[in-house]
Design an enzyme around this catalytic site. Structure first.
Site, PDB file in Angstrom:
ATOM      1  N   ASP A 139       0.829  -1.196   0.000  1.00 26.65           N
ATOM      2  CA  ASP A 139       0.000   0.000   0.000  1.00 26.65           C
ATOM      3  C   ASP A 139       0.868   1.251   0.000  1.00 26.65           C
ATOM      4  O   ASP A 139       2.101   1.196   0.013  1.00 26.65           O
ATOM      5  CB  ASP A 139      -1.016  -0.027   1.148  1.00 26.65           C
ATOM      6  CG  ASP A 139      -0.404   0.128   2.529  1.00 26.65           C
ATOM      7  OD1 ASP A 139       0.754   0.585   2.636  1.00 26.65           O
ATOM      8  OD2 ASP A 139      -1.100  -0.175   3.516  1.00 26.65           O
TER       9      ASP A 139
ATOM     10  N   LYS B 152      -4.306   2.708  -1.174  1.00 30.46           N
ATOM     11  CA  LYS B 152      -5.593   3.358  -0.970  1.00 30.46           C
ATOM     12  C   LYS B 152      -5.316   4.598  -0.138  1.00 30.46           C
ATOM     13  O   LYS B 152      -4.841   4.513   0.978  1.00 30.46           O
ATOM     14  CB  LYS B 152      -6.575   2.446  -0.255  1.00 30.46           C
ATOM     15  CG  LYS B 152      -6.941   1.192  -1.045  1.00 30.46           C
ATOM     16  CD  LYS B 152      -7.923   0.328  -0.296  1.00 30.46           C
ATOM     17  CE  LYS B 152      -9.276   0.989  -0.159  1.00 30.46           C
ATOM     18  NZ  LYS B 152      -9.942   1.189  -1.451  1.00 30.46           N
TER      19      LYS B 152
ATOM     20  N   MET C 218      -5.902   8.576  10.501  1.00 28.92           N
ATOM     21  CA  MET C 218      -6.394   9.160   9.245  1.00 28.92           C
ATOM     22  C   MET C 218      -7.369  10.316   9.496  1.00 28.92           C
ATOM     23  O   MET C 218      -8.482  10.335   8.977  1.00 28.92           O
ATOM     24  CB  MET C 218      -7.072   8.082   8.396  1.00 28.92           C
ATOM     25  CG  MET C 218      -6.173   6.896   8.079  1.00 28.92           C
ATOM     26  SD  MET C 218      -7.055   5.458   7.411  1.00 28.92           S
ATOM     27  CE  MET C 218      -7.837   4.790   8.885  1.00 28.92           C
TER      28      MET C 218
END
Length: 264
Positions: free
Chosen positions: A49, A71, A185
């Site tokens: 990732d 992502k 996040m």
């Protein structure tokens, strides 16, 4: 297979057609587990990732093919269904497939979804936990996740969820629990998240720390408060990847910093 020293135990074989779901930790290659390093050296395909540090990918075996499948919120990204299909396709080709994720695959990493997809496809897989980025970033900044004098629990939450009319009450309930909160996040929704925490009962002067790009050369640490965290992050140009720590544990950083070796 012996990996580093003669005193280490044998590591598991990585048979063709298996998929290993592994965590790469927060970034620093020194925080990899030995099992993750073994997988990097043995894999034919490494599906990684966007948060896997380039220094870690340099540890891959010479035979390995690196396949990006990142992502990132708000940016063009691989779809999860496509990643699942890719893992299945490469395993059915008889490849040793390593799905490598920043942090831990089972902590906001969609590793559970990938494991279910592999199970439905009848494919064997192995889980290799990693050091989850939120807890590692906090610890390396001098912030213990729990302290007997302040808290016996800590809340981990994904901040990538939109804070809208339907979910704002859920964010407020997290704040009303009275425990420190580590938000993964958070940057896209930081003003809304901090406002919801205030409405949930957290005081505006509650200590907060923002850590971006933990354990990498780009790491930044901002000490702030709940009421000013979003403004401070915007003024200083803090961007993802980042975590935000809100609660009494955040002020431990200043109590430990002077004598903590390696602290920034």
């Amino acid at each position: 297979m012996k990996l580093l020293a003669d005193g280490l135990p044998d590591f598991p074989d990585f048979p063709p057609g298996e998929v290993w779901l592994a965590g790469a930790g927060p970034g620093d290659p020194g925080l990899l587990t030995l099992h993750a390093l073994h997988a990097l050296r043995a894999a034919d395909d490494i599906v990684h990732d966007a948060l896997v540090d380039p220094r870690i990918l340099q540890l891959a075996g010479n035979q390995a093919k690196l396949i990006f499948a990142g992502k990132r919120g708000g940016r063009p990204s691989s779809q999860q269904a496509d990643i699942n299909d890719l893992l299945i396709e490469r395993a059915r080709m008889g490849r040793r497939v390593l799905r490598l994720k920043g942090g831990d695959p089972f902590v906001f990493g969609r590793g559970g979804e990938e494991a279910l997809a592999l199970t439905r496809a009848g494919l064997r897989f192995r889980i290799i936990p990693g050091i989850t980025s939120g807890l590692a970033a906090a610890a390396l900044a001098g912030i213990p996740a729990t302290m007997r004098e302040t808290n016996h629990a800590v809340i981990l939450v994904a901040g990538s969820r939109a804070v809208d009319d339907t979910s704002a009450a859920e964010w407020e309930k997290l704040a009303s629990a009275g425990q420190p909160i580590i938000v993964y996040m958070p940057m896209a929704n930081l003003p809304e998240i901090m406002s919801a925490f205030e409405r949930g009962g957290m005081a505006p002067d509650t200590p907060a720390v923002i850590i971006s790009s933990s354990t990498t050369p780009e790491e930044r640490i901002i000490e702030t408060q709940l009421g000013t965290a979003a403004r401070d992050a915007a003024m200083q140009g803090v961007d993802a990847p980042a975590i935000v720590i809100v609660g009494a544990i955040a002020e431990m950083r200043q109590r430990l910093l002077a004598n903590m070796v390696g602290a920034r």
